[in-house]
Enzyme design. Structure first.
Site, PDB file in Angstrom:
ATOM      1  N   GLY A  52      12.777 -66.984 117.462  1.00 16.78           N
ATOM      2  CA  GLY A  52      11.653 -66.941 118.399  1.00 16.78           C
ATOM      3  C   GLY A  52      11.932 -66.256 119.725  1.00 16.78           C
ATOM      4  O   GLY A  52      11.029 -65.692 120.340  1.00 16.78           O
ATOM      5  N   GLU A 107      15.564 -69.181 125.358  1.00 15.36           N
ATOM      6  CA  GLU A 107      14.753 -69.862 124.332  1.00 15.36           C
ATOM      7  C   GLU A 107      13.287 -69.453 124.495  1.00 15.36           C
ATOM      8  O   GLU A 107      12.832 -69.158 125.605  1.00 15.36           O
ATOM      9  CB  GLU A 107      14.960 -71.383 124.500  1.00 15.36           C
ATOM     10  CG  GLU A 107      14.118 -72.271 123.638  1.00 15.36           C
ATOM     11  CD  GLU A 107      14.390 -72.178 122.146  1.00 15.36           C
ATOM     12  OE1 GLU A 107      14.310 -71.056 121.614  1.00 15.36           O
ATOM     13  OE2 GLU A 107      14.632 -73.219 121.511  1.00 15.36           O
ATOM     14  N   ASP A 111       9.276 -77.510 123.424  1.00 13.99           N
ATOM     15  CA  ASP A 111       8.190 -78.319 122.887  1.00 13.99           C
ATOM     16  C   ASP A 111       8.623 -79.788 123.023  1.00 13.99           C
ATOM     17  O   ASP A 111       8.465 -80.375 124.083  1.00 13.99           O
ATOM     18  CB  ASP A 111       7.940 -77.881 121.436  1.00 13.99           C
ATOM     19  CG  ASP A 111       6.744 -78.534 120.808  1.00 13.99           C
ATOM     20  OD1 ASP A 111       5.755 -78.766 121.506  1.00 13.99           O
ATOM     21  OD2 ASP A 111       6.781 -78.827 119.595  1.00 13.99           O
ATOM     22  N   ARG A 173       5.153 -62.579 115.083  1.00 11.44           N
ATOM     23  CA  ARG A 173       6.160 -62.445 116.148  1.00 11.44           C
ATOM     24  C   ARG A 173       5.953 -61.157 116.938  1.00 11.44           C
ATOM     25  O   ARG A 173       6.354 -61.059 118.085  1.00 11.44           O
ATOM     26  CB  ARG A 173       7.572 -62.441 115.549  1.00 11.44           C
ATOM     27  CG  ARG A 173       7.959 -63.734 114.842  1.00 11.44           C
ATOM     28  CD  ARG A 173       9.447 -63.739 114.559  1.00 11.44           C
ATOM     29  NE  ARG A 173       9.841 -64.754 113.592  1.00 11.44           N
ATOM     30  CZ  ARG A 173      10.092 -66.030 113.888  1.00 11.44           C
ATOM     31  NH1 ARG A 173       9.962 -66.447 115.116  1.00 11.44           N
ATOM     32  NH2 ARG A 173      10.464 -66.883 112.960  1.00 11.44           N
TER      33      ARG A 173
HETATM   34  P1  5GP Z   1      11.415 -78.371 120.126  1.00  8.44           P
HETATM   35  O1  5GP Z   1      12.740 -78.718 119.529  1.00  8.44           O
HETATM   36  O2  5GP Z   1      11.444 -78.203 121.623  1.00  8.44           O
HETATM   37  O3  5GP Z   1      10.339 -79.308 119.672  1.00  8.44           O
HETATM   38  O4  5GP Z   1      10.946 -77.027 119.467  1.00  8.44           O
HETATM   39  C1  5GP Z   1      11.506 -75.854 119.764  1.00  8.44           C
HETATM   40  C2  5GP Z   1      11.181 -74.818 118.727  1.00  8.44           C
HETATM   41  O5  5GP Z   1      10.003 -75.117 117.984  1.00  8.44           O
HETATM   42  C3  5GP Z   1      10.887 -73.531 119.431  1.00  8.44           C
HETATM   43  O6  5GP Z   1      12.073 -72.814 119.650  1.00  8.44           O
HETATM   44  C4  5GP Z   1       9.930 -72.833 118.510  1.00  8.44           C
HETATM   45  O7  5GP Z   1      10.652 -72.084 117.552  1.00  8.44           O
HETATM   46  C5  5GP Z   1       9.192 -73.966 117.821  1.00  8.44           C
HETATM   47  N1  5GP Z   1       7.896 -74.195 118.478  1.00  8.44           N
HETATM   48  C6  5GP Z   1       7.586 -75.155 119.363  1.00  8.44           C
HETATM   49  N2  5GP Z   1       6.311 -75.029 119.788  1.00  8.44           N
HETATM   50  C7  5GP Z   1       5.825 -73.942 119.170  1.00  8.44           C
HETATM   51  C8  5GP Z   1       4.566 -73.277 119.214  1.00  8.44           C
HETATM   52  O8  5GP Z   1       3.601 -73.636 119.922  1.00  8.44           O
HETATM   53  N3  5GP Z   1       4.443 -72.169 118.432  1.00  8.44           N
HETATM   54  C9  5GP Z   1       5.447 -71.719 117.634  1.00  8.44           C
HETATM   55  N4  5GP Z   1       5.200 -70.627 116.918  1.00  8.44           N
HETATM   56  N5  5GP Z   1       6.641 -72.314 117.567  1.00  8.44           N
HETATM   57  C10 5GP Z   1       6.827 -73.418 118.332  1.00  8.44           C
END
Ligand code: 5GP
Length: 197
Positions: A52, A107, A111, A173
């Site tokens: 990402g 990063e 999320d 992407r």
């Molecule tokens: P976390 O571990 O913080 O929940 O998630 C991180 C990863 O989840 C990010 O690096 C990303 O790849 C994916 N992610 C989180 N939110 C989104 C979103 O709104 N859209 C997309 N496409 N990927 C997300």
């Protein structure tokens, strides 16, 4: 639409633009300037989180006016789903040691914070000189763990977003903007290769 005209992938009305390309580029340049000042005279080592962060990373590094080195780590926390499972897996480890380096983790989005928390804990045990995070987007409403990004592009509401490196089902992407798909599950199955209507 004329029979030989291809439906536009990027101008799909199902994609609501949240942050356009000009705003993204301006903010990334600002972050680059800030990083340039903060790391002047130090050995900056960027670690991009695949896949990402690839677009953000490539723009950000060109906005940093310092000698720097790069590496990538592959982390998967979502699999093919659009919600976090809390399960974090290394899909590609670093190529070079982080020991004694000023490491800046790049990063795409914070999320739940679980992915970065996992990574930061691993990296701290690798004798880094310093460790900081640059994240393009942050969704504070979703945090399960508090993670501080020293360099943050934009705070956004709790929407699933695509573009500028972020995917749904590995697609989208390459959008030069950040968009909210009206129906992400529907998007993955759409076929943009057909011509005409
Ligand atoms: P976390 O571990 O913080 O929940 O998630 C991180 C990863 O989840 C990010 O690096 C990303 O790849 C994916 N992610 C989180 N939110 C989104 C979103 O709104 N859209 C997309 N496409 N990927 C997300």
């Amino acid at each position: 639409m004329a029979a030989n005209q291809r439906a536009s992938f990027m101008n799909d009305s199902n994609l609501k633009v949240l942050i356009d390309s000009d705003r993204l580029q301006a903010r990334v340049r600002e972050l680059g300037r800030q990083i340039t000042e903060d790391y002047a005279g130090r050995e900056l080592h960027l670690v991009g989180v695949l896949k990402g962060a690839c677009v953000f990373m490539s723009d950000l590094m060109r906005a940093i006016d310092l000698p720097l080195t790069l590496d990538f780590i592959g982390i998967s926390s979502y699999g093919a789903s659009t919600t976090s499972s809390g399960e974090v897996r290394i899909t590609k480890d670093l190529d070079v040691s982080l020991a004694h380096k000023d490491v800046l983790v790049v990063e795409d989005i914070i999320d739940t914070g679980l992915t970065l928390n996992y990574m930061v804990n691993i990296f701290r045990s690798r004798e880094v000189n310093s460790l900081a995070i640059a994240a393009l987007l942050d969704k504070p409403e979703r945090h399960e763990i508090e993670i501080e990004a020293r360099y943050l592009g934009f705070t956004i509401p709790n929407h699933f977003v695509v573009g500028y490196g972020l995917d749904v089902g590995e697609v989208y992407r390459n959008l030069p903007f950040i968009a909210v798909p009206e129906n992400p599950d529907h998007l993955t199955r759409r076929d943009f290769s057909s011509t005409g209507e």
